[in-house]
Design a protein around this motif. Structure first.
Motif, PDB file in Angstrom:
ATOM      1  N   ASP A 221       0.864  -1.177   0.000  1.00  0.00           N
ATOM      2  CA  ASP A 221       0.000   0.000   0.000  1.00  0.00           C
ATOM      3  C   ASP A 221       0.905   1.232   0.000  1.00  0.00           C
ATOM      4  O   ASP A 221       2.123   1.113  -0.185  1.00  0.00           O
ATOM      5  N   LYS A 222       0.356   2.426   0.196  1.00  0.00           N
ATOM      6  CA  LYS A 222       1.145   3.653   0.114  1.00  0.00           C
ATOM      7  C   LYS A 222       2.219   3.739   1.194  1.00  0.00           C
ATOM      8  O   LYS A 222       3.247   4.397   1.014  1.00  0.00           O
ATOM      9  N   ASN A 223       1.990   3.062   2.312  1.00  0.00           N
ATOM     10  CA  ASN A 223       2.902   3.207   3.441  1.00  0.00           C
ATOM     11  C   ASN A 223       3.729   1.956   3.734  1.00  0.00           C
ATOM     12  O   ASN A 223       4.511   1.947   4.684  1.00  0.00           O
ATOM     13  N   LYS A 224       3.581   0.911   2.922  1.00  0.00           N
ATOM     14  CA  LYS A 224       4.273  -0.329   3.234  1.00  0.00           C
ATOM     15  C   LYS A 224       4.767  -0.994   1.960  1.00  0.00           C
ATOM     16  O   LYS A 224       4.040  -1.105   0.975  1.00  0.00           O
TER      17      LYS A 224
END
Length: 242
Positions: A221-224
């Motif tokens: 995802d955007k953060n991982k």
């Protein structure tokens, strides 16, 4: 008249391509496999010549971390290729993965006379057409190295997947000095960028374009993101083709 008949016979014969020796010398290399910078396994990549002048590329990975050992991580991948015009063409491909209760296998036969791939993956059993210079996904590293050895400026490939041949393109991502467990090397980088995944490989000319580091980054995802990296730990060098 006799010479004319000979020339006519040659003209009527089907066109054939002379098969060449590998532009990449035989080698055996050991790698540390890391997941998000933590060692999880050891990987061996080996290229060897067969008695019939074909070549075999083998990659095997065995879990070394506590979790990977408990899960029984054991992965083996093998490609048999021939060399045509300095480029590899796959003849057969095998993949096996054992981890916990998730066992997978894939087998591909490349019939160049019939111009057909037969790929079996679990319940999937597919046949589809071949095109010149088709390789499997495992032999892609070998194709990249061979194109670097030929000073190519284009890195475009036809890769046989589960049910079709796909176009795969790499671009250059610079030269750099890279330090890995086996030492410090001057490398050239090639990369493939997709929507949520980036693959990079760094090759060393002094050792016959053997990969020094291979990295796959997949964005969950955007953060991982998950990063799988192979770093060269040791190498058995062979004579580099002239």
């Amino acid at each position: 008249m006799k010479n004319f008949r000979a020339l006519l016979l040659l003209a009527l014969l089907p066109c054939t391509v002379a098969f060449a020796n590998s532009p990449i010398a035989a080698f055996k290399a050991e790698y540390v496999a890391l997941r998000n910078n933590k060692e999880v396994a050891r990987t061996t990549i080996q290229l060897s010549e067969n008695p019939d002048s074909t070549w075999t590329l083998r990659t095997s990975t065995v879990g070394t971390s506590a979790l990977a050992k408990m899960a029984g991580l054991d992965v083996a991948e093998e490609s048999v290729v021939r060399w045509v015009d300095g480029r590899p063409e796959t003849l057969s491909y095998d993949f096996r993965q054992d981890i916990a209760f998730k066992n997978r296998a894939r087998h591909g036969e490349f019939d160049w006379d019939a111009r057909q791939v037969h790929m079996v993956d679990g319940k999937s059993d597919v046949r589809y057409g071949l095109v010149p210079y088709t390789i499997d996904r495992h032999a892609l590293t070998l194709a990249l190295a061979s194109d670097l050895s030929r000073n190519s400026d284009r890195f475009e490939y036809k890769v046989a997947h589960k049910s079709a041949i796909e176009d795969v393109n790499y671009t250059e991502c610079g030269q750099s000095s890279m330090s890995v467990p086996a030492g410090t090397f001057t490398t050239r980088c090639l990369e493939r960028v997709r929507e949520n995944r980036t693959s990079k490989s760094w090759f060393d000319q002094a050792n016959g374009w053997i990969p020094v580091q291979i990295e796959h980054v997949e964005s969950k995802d955007k953060n991982k993101a998950e990063v799988i990296t192979l770093k060269l730990a040791s190498i058995e060098r062979r004579q580099v083709p002239g």
